[in-house]
Design a protein around this motif. Structure first.
Motif, PDB file in Angstrom:
ATOM      1  N   VAL A 137       0.842  -1.192   0.000  1.00  0.00           N
ATOM      2  CA  VAL A 137       0.000   0.000   0.000  1.00  0.00           C
ATOM      3  C   VAL A 137       0.881   1.246   0.000  1.00  0.00           C
ATOM      4  CG1 VAL A 137      -1.817   1.268   1.206  1.00  0.00           C
ATOM      5  CG2 VAL A 137      -1.822  -1.254   1.228  1.00  0.00           C
ATOM      6  N   ARG A 138       0.640   2.092  -0.983  1.00  0.00           N
ATOM      7  CA  ARG A 138       1.345   3.361  -1.137  1.00  0.00           C
ATOM      8  C   ARG A 138       0.301   4.477  -1.181  1.00  0.00           C
ATOM      9  NH1 ARG A 138       5.864   0.984  -1.552  1.00  0.00           N
ATOM     10  NH2 ARG A 138       6.585  -0.403  -3.179  1.00  0.00           N
ATOM     11  N   GLN A 139       0.756   5.703  -1.262  1.00  0.00           N
ATOM     12  CA  GLN A 139      -0.152   6.852  -1.303  1.00  0.00           C
ATOM     13  C   GLN A 139      -1.183   6.707  -2.422  1.00  0.00           C
ATOM     14  OE1 GLN A 139      -0.472   9.260   0.969  1.00  0.00           O
ATOM     15  NE2 GLN A 139      -2.163  10.120  -0.196  1.00  0.00           N
ATOM     16  N   LYS A 140      -0.780   6.157  -3.569  1.00  0.00           N
ATOM     17  CA  LYS A 140      -1.684   6.004  -4.708  1.00  0.00           C
ATOM     18  C   LYS A 140      -2.862   5.078  -4.418  1.00  0.00           C
ATOM     19  CE  LYS A 140       1.722   4.123  -7.061  1.00  0.00           C
ATOM     20  NZ  LYS A 140       2.448   3.812  -8.261  1.00  0.00           N
ATOM     21  N   HIS A 141      -2.753   4.226  -3.398  1.00  0.00           N
ATOM     22  CA  HIS A 141      -3.816   3.291  -3.041  1.00  0.00           C
ATOM     23  C   HIS A 141      -4.780   3.868  -2.002  1.00  0.00           C
ATOM     24  CE1 HIS A 141      -0.396   0.596  -4.230  1.00  0.00           C
ATOM     25  NE2 HIS A 141      -1.353   0.129  -5.002  1.00  0.00           N
ATOM     26  N   MET A 142      -4.492   5.060  -1.518  1.00  0.00           N
ATOM     27  CA  MET A 142      -5.200   5.596  -0.360  1.00  0.00           C
ATOM     28  C   MET A 142      -6.419   6.433  -0.728  1.00  0.00           C
ATOM     29  SD  MET A 142      -3.327   4.297   1.930  1.00  0.00           S
ATOM     30  CE  MET A 142      -3.717   5.122   3.469  1.00  0.00           C
ATOM     31  N   ALA A 143      -7.378   6.464   0.208  1.00  0.00           N
ATOM     32  CA  ALA A 143      -8.500   7.406   0.159  1.00  0.00           C
ATOM     33  C   ALA A 143      -8.108   8.625   0.994  1.00  0.00           C
ATOM     34  CB  ALA A 143      -9.758   6.753   0.725  1.00  0.00           C
ATOM     35  N   ALA A 144      -8.889   9.668   0.906  1.00  0.00           N
ATOM     36  CA  ALA A 144      -8.583  10.907   1.632  1.00  0.00           C
ATOM     37  C   ALA A 144      -8.686  10.751   3.151  1.00  0.00           C
ATOM     38  CB  ALA A 144      -9.521  12.019   1.159  1.00  0.00           C
ATOM     39  N   ASN A 145      -9.298   9.662   3.617  1.00  0.00           N
ATOM     40  CA  ASN A 145      -9.461   9.462   5.059  1.00  0.00           C
ATOM     41  C   ASN A 145      -8.269   8.767   5.720  1.00  0.00           C
ATOM     42  OD1 ASN A 145      -9.733   6.815   4.230  1.00  0.00           O
ATOM     43  ND2 ASN A 145     -11.800   6.547   5.014  1.00  0.00           N
ATOM     44  N   GLY A 146      -7.214   8.486   4.962  1.00  0.00           N
ATOM     45  CA  GLY A 146      -6.026   7.864   5.520  1.00  0.00           C
ATOM     46  C   GLY A 146      -6.011   6.348   5.500  1.00  0.00           C
ATOM     47  N   PHE A 147      -7.038   5.753   4.918  1.00  0.00           N
ATOM     48  CA  PHE A 147      -7.104   4.299   4.778  1.00  0.00           C
ATOM     49  C   PHE A 147      -7.093   3.934   3.302  1.00  0.00           C
ATOM     50  CE2 PHE A 147      -8.933   5.076   8.935  1.00  0.00           C
ATOM     51  CZ  PHE A 147      -8.300   4.120   9.711  1.00  0.00           C
ATOM     52  N   MET A 148      -6.820   2.681   3.018  1.00  0.00           N
ATOM     53  CA  MET A 148      -6.784   2.222   1.637  1.00  0.00           C
ATOM     54  C   MET A 148      -8.143   2.419   0.974  1.00  0.00           C
ATOM     55  SD  MET A 148      -5.628  -1.501   0.208  1.00  0.00           S
ATOM     56  CE  MET A 148      -6.784  -2.312   1.283  1.00  0.00           C
ATOM     57  N   HIS A 149      -8.135   2.894  -0.268  1.00  0.00           N
ATOM     58  CA  HIS A 149      -9.353   3.116  -1.035  1.00  0.00           C
ATOM     59  C   HIS A 149      -9.960   1.770  -1.426  1.00  0.00           C
ATOM     60  CE1 HIS A 149     -12.120   4.694  -3.980  1.00  0.00           C
ATOM     61  NE2 HIS A 149     -11.753   5.934  -3.663  1.00  0.00           N
ATOM     62  N   ALA A 150     -11.267   1.655  -1.308  1.00  0.00           N
ATOM     63  CA  ALA A 150     -11.963   0.419  -1.670  1.00  0.00           C
ATOM     64  C   ALA A 150     -11.692   0.017  -3.115  1.00  0.00           C
ATOM     65  CB  ALA A 150     -13.462   0.578  -1.434  1.00  0.00           C
ATOM     66  N   ALA A 151     -11.550   0.988  -3.996  1.00  0.00           N
ATOM     67  CA  ALA A 151     -11.305   0.681  -5.406  1.00  0.00           C
ATOM     68  C   ALA A 151      -9.948   0.000  -5.612  1.00  0.00           C
ATOM     69  CB  ALA A 151     -11.395   1.950  -6.245  1.00  0.00           C
ATOM     70  N   SER A 152      -8.992   0.271  -4.743  1.00  0.00           N
ATOM     71  CA  SER A 152      -7.688  -0.409  -4.843  1.00  0.00           C
ATOM     72  C   SER A 152      -7.847  -1.898  -4.591  1.00  0.00           C
ATOM     73  CB  SER A 152      -6.703   0.190  -3.833  1.00  0.00           C
ATOM     74  OG  SER A 152      -6.420   1.528  -4.138  1.00  0.00           O
ATOM     75  N   VAL A 153      -8.689  -2.243  -3.629  1.00  0.00           N
ATOM     76  CA  VAL A 153      -8.947  -3.656  -3.323  1.00  0.00           C
ATOM     77  C   VAL A 153      -9.663  -4.318  -4.497  1.00  0.00           C
ATOM     78  CG1 VAL A 153     -10.090  -5.274  -1.753  1.00  0.00           C
ATOM     79  CG2 VAL A 153      -9.053  -3.184  -0.855  1.00  0.00           C
ATOM     80  N   VAL A 154     -10.672  -3.645  -5.033  1.00  0.00           N
ATOM     81  CA  VAL A 154     -11.407  -4.205  -6.174  1.00  0.00           C
ATOM     82  C   VAL A 154     -10.484  -4.386  -7.373  1.00  0.00           C
ATOM     83  CG1 VAL A 154     -13.251  -3.794  -7.851  1.00  0.00           C
ATOM     84  CG2 VAL A 154     -13.672  -3.445  -5.438  1.00  0.00           C
ATOM     85  N   ALA A 155      -9.600  -3.436  -7.611  1.00  0.00           N
ATOM     86  CA  ALA A 155      -8.660  -3.573  -8.730  1.00  0.00           C
ATOM     87  C   ALA A 155      -7.804  -4.827  -8.565  1.00  0.00           C
ATOM     88  CB  ALA A 155      -7.778  -2.336  -8.842  1.00  0.00           C
ATOM     89  N   LEU A 156      -7.384  -5.107  -7.354  1.00  0.00           N
ATOM     90  CA  LEU A 156      -6.560  -6.291  -7.086  1.00  0.00           C
ATOM     91  C   LEU A 156      -7.345  -7.580  -7.311  1.00  0.00           C
ATOM     92  CD1 LEU A 156      -4.040  -7.766  -5.994  1.00  0.00           C
ATOM     93  CD2 LEU A 156      -4.936  -7.319  -3.680  1.00  0.00           C
ATOM     94  N   VAL A 157      -8.482  -7.732  -6.643  1.00  0.00           N
ATOM     95  CA  VAL A 157      -9.212  -9.001  -6.726  1.00  0.00           C
ATOM     96  C   VAL A 157      -9.849  -9.200  -8.098  1.00  0.00           C
ATOM     97  CG1 VAL A 157      -9.555  -9.260  -4.244  1.00  0.00           C
ATOM     98  CG2 VAL A 157     -11.243  -7.991  -5.570  1.00  0.00           C
ATOM     99  N   ASP A 158     -10.340  -8.123  -8.705  1.00  0.00           N
ATOM    100  CA  ASP A 158     -10.940  -8.247 -10.024  1.00  0.00           C
ATOM    101  C   ASP A 158      -9.886  -8.581 -11.076  1.00  0.00           C
ATOM    102  OD1 ASP A 158     -13.266  -8.048 -11.796  1.00  0.00           O
ATOM    103  OD2 ASP A 158     -12.316  -6.228 -12.559  1.00  0.00           O
ATOM    104  N   SER A 159      -8.700  -7.997 -10.950  1.00  0.00           N
ATOM    105  CA  SER A 159      -7.613  -8.338 -11.874  1.00  0.00           C
ATOM    106  C   SER A 159      -7.200  -9.791 -11.713  1.00  0.00           C
ATOM    107  CB  SER A 159      -6.409  -7.425 -11.642  1.00  0.00           C
ATOM    108  OG  SER A 159      -6.732  -6.090 -11.947  1.00  0.00           O
ATOM    109  N   ALA A 160      -7.106 -10.260 -10.474  1.00  0.00           N
ATOM    110  CA  ALA A 160      -6.742 -11.666 -10.232  1.00  0.00           C
ATOM    111  C   ALA A 160      -7.743 -12.595 -10.897  1.00  0.00           C
ATOM    112  CB  ALA A 160      -6.649 -11.943  -8.733  1.00  0.00           C
ATOM    113  N   CYS A 161      -9.031 -12.319 -10.699  1.00  0.00           N
ATOM    114  CA  CYS A 161     -10.057 -13.168 -11.301  1.00  0.00           C
ATOM    115  C   CYS A 161     -10.051 -13.054 -12.821  1.00  0.00           C
ATOM    116  CB  CYS A 161     -11.422 -12.796 -10.742  1.00  0.00           C
ATOM    117  SG  CYS A 161     -11.635 -13.184  -8.994  1.00  0.00           S
ATOM    118  N   GLY A 162      -9.887 -11.847 -13.339  1.00  0.00           N
ATOM    119  CA  GLY A 162      -9.874 -11.656 -14.787  1.00  0.00           C
ATOM    120  C   GLY A 162      -8.693 -12.318 -15.465  1.00  0.00           C
ATOM    121  N   TYR A 163      -7.506 -12.163 -14.875  1.00  0.00           N
ATOM    122  CA  TYR A 163      -6.321 -12.785 -15.470  1.00  0.00           C
ATOM    123  C   TYR A 163      -6.448 -14.310 -15.445  1.00  0.00           C
ATOM    124  CZ  TYR A 163      -3.889  -8.230 -15.182  1.00  0.00           C
ATOM    125  OH  TYR A 163      -3.509  -6.923 -15.313  1.00  0.00           O
ATOM    126  N   ALA A 164      -6.911 -14.838 -14.308  1.00  0.00           N
ATOM    127  CA  ALA A 164      -7.074 -16.295 -14.207  1.00  0.00           C
ATOM    128  C   ALA A 164      -8.192 -16.781 -15.121  1.00  0.00           C
ATOM    129  CB  ALA A 164      -7.338 -16.695 -12.760  1.00  0.00           C
TER     130      ALA A 164
END
Length: 140
Positions: free
Chosen positions: A40-67
């Motif tokens: 997790v880097r700044q690019k993965h973050m939401a303005a509230n100081g926690f990881m943005h939900a879209a970063s998680v979706v990008a990870l899991v959706d990419s994993a499923c799509g690639y597989a």
């Protein structure tokens, strides 16, 4: 269907796209499964100081799509996502490692159903559970 671990193929393909920009790394992409993650880097973050939900979706959706691509039946031309569902159970902060594992639940001629789990490797806690349905595309 692709044979063996083709993670390097997808790492190359994602350059210049969202998964590449998010620095998602792949340990395994193969028929029926995928494993990867990012630190997790700044690019993965939401303005509230926690990881943005879209970063998680990008990870899991990419994993499923690639597989999914690695698992397409012979003769199929590709796939398109027809449904996704994510339940968030936790988060991550900058510097922590988030990984996921995706697995094929149903691999039919017309659809594939995938489950994935994202985990904060630093805390050991599950960040999200994800399910998607992919429609298999065939040449006309």
């Amino acid at each position: 269907m692709m044979d063996g671990n083709v993670a390097a193929v997808f790492a190359e393909r994602q350059k210049g796209t969202l998964p590449g920009e998010l620095e998602i790394e792949w340990a395994e992409v193969a028929a029926g499964r995928a494993r990867g993650g990012f630190t997790v880097r700044q690019k993965h973050m939401a303005a509230n100081g926690f990881m943005h939900a879209a970063s998680v979706v990008a990870l899991v959706d990419s994993a499923c799509g690639y597989a999914c691509v690695a698992s397409l039946p012979d003769g199929a031309s590709g796939f398109t996502t027809i449904e996704i569902k994510t339940n968030y159970l936790g988060t991550a902060r900058e510097g922590e490692r988030v990984t996921c594992e995706a697995r094929l639940v149903h691999g039919g001629r017309m659809t594939q159903v995938w489950d994935a789990e994202a985990r904060n490797e630093t805390t050991g806690k599950v960040v999200a559970v994800f399910r998607c349905t992919q429609m298999v595309l065939w040449p006309r």
